[in-house]
Scaffold this active site. Structure first.
Site, PDB file in Angstrom:
ATOM      1  N   TYR A 103       0.845  -1.193   0.000  1.00 38.44           N
ATOM      2  CA  TYR A 103       0.000   0.000   0.000  1.00 38.44           C
ATOM      3  C   TYR A 103       0.878   1.241   0.000  1.00 38.44           C
ATOM      4  CZ  TYR A 103      -4.424  -2.369   1.290  1.00 38.44           C
ATOM      5  OH  TYR A 103      -5.554  -3.127   1.315  1.00 38.44           O
TER       6      TYR A 103
ATOM      7  N   GLU B  37     -14.711   4.483   4.232  1.00 34.05           N
ATOM      8  CA  GLU B  37     -14.754   4.671   2.782  1.00 34.05           C
ATOM      9  C   GLU B  37     -16.190   4.614   2.265  1.00 34.05           C
ATOM     10  OE1 GLU B  37     -12.281   1.612   1.147  1.00 34.05           O
ATOM     11  OE2 GLU B  37     -10.489   2.379   2.139  1.00 34.05           O
TER      12      GLU B  37
END
Length: 168
Positions: free
Chosen positions: A27, A72
């Site tokens: 990531y 999210e």
């Protein structure tokens, strides 16, 4: 009393991090400012996803440690701790079931797909939630300045072969 100012986030703002979780997922995170992060997922369950302007809550919990948390549009909840002193990162991700059933739906530039992500989130299923709780090694850190729109501006498969070594 702590020997640091808990409200002073300047040590973390503008930093770009690349890290590899113990499970092998790679990531990238850019702390754009005190309220926003951008990130790119190079590989793993939802690899090839990238996001700009994700609202975030940031708390400084030690001189060189901060905690970031966000929800999210997919319904995924994220809570991470960044330890700059030890180049260590600990992340907990709470994936709704629909993402595990169809991770391919999350790939690409999320900002262009917000109505679709909200549709998938509402359609579910949400439960059971999959909790990924992993440590990661920070393999790259660079101060990129605050609100730099060039830090994360493409998918990981569009990056130059020598990334991140090509960064000035």
């Amino acid at each position: 009393m702590p020997n640091f100012d808990r409200k002073d986030l300047t040590h973390f703002l503008g930093k770009q991090f690349i890290f590899t979780y113990d499970n092998g997922w790679n990531y990238e995170l850019y702390i754009k400012n005190e309220n926003i992060v951008d990130y790119r997922i190079h590989n793993g369950l939802i690899g090839q996803k990238w996001v700009k302007n994700q609202p975030v809550h940031i708390a400084r919990i030690a001189a060189e440690i901060c905690k970031l948390s966000w929800t999210e549009p997919t319904g995924t909840n994220v809570s991470i701790v960044i330890n700059l002193k030890d180049n260590l990162y600990q992340g907990t991700i709470f994936f709704p079931r629909w993402i595990l059933n169809h991770p391919e739906r999350t790939r690409g530039f999320q900002n262009d797909q917000l109505p679709l992500m909200e549709f998938y989130r509402e359609a579910g299923p949400t439960y059971p939630i999959e909790i990924i709780n992993e440590f990661a090694n920070i393999t790259f850190t660079k101060d990129r300045g605050i609100n730099n729109e060039e830090v994360i501006n493409c998918a990981s498969d569009e990056l130059p072969a020598d990334f991140p070594n090509n960064l000035i």
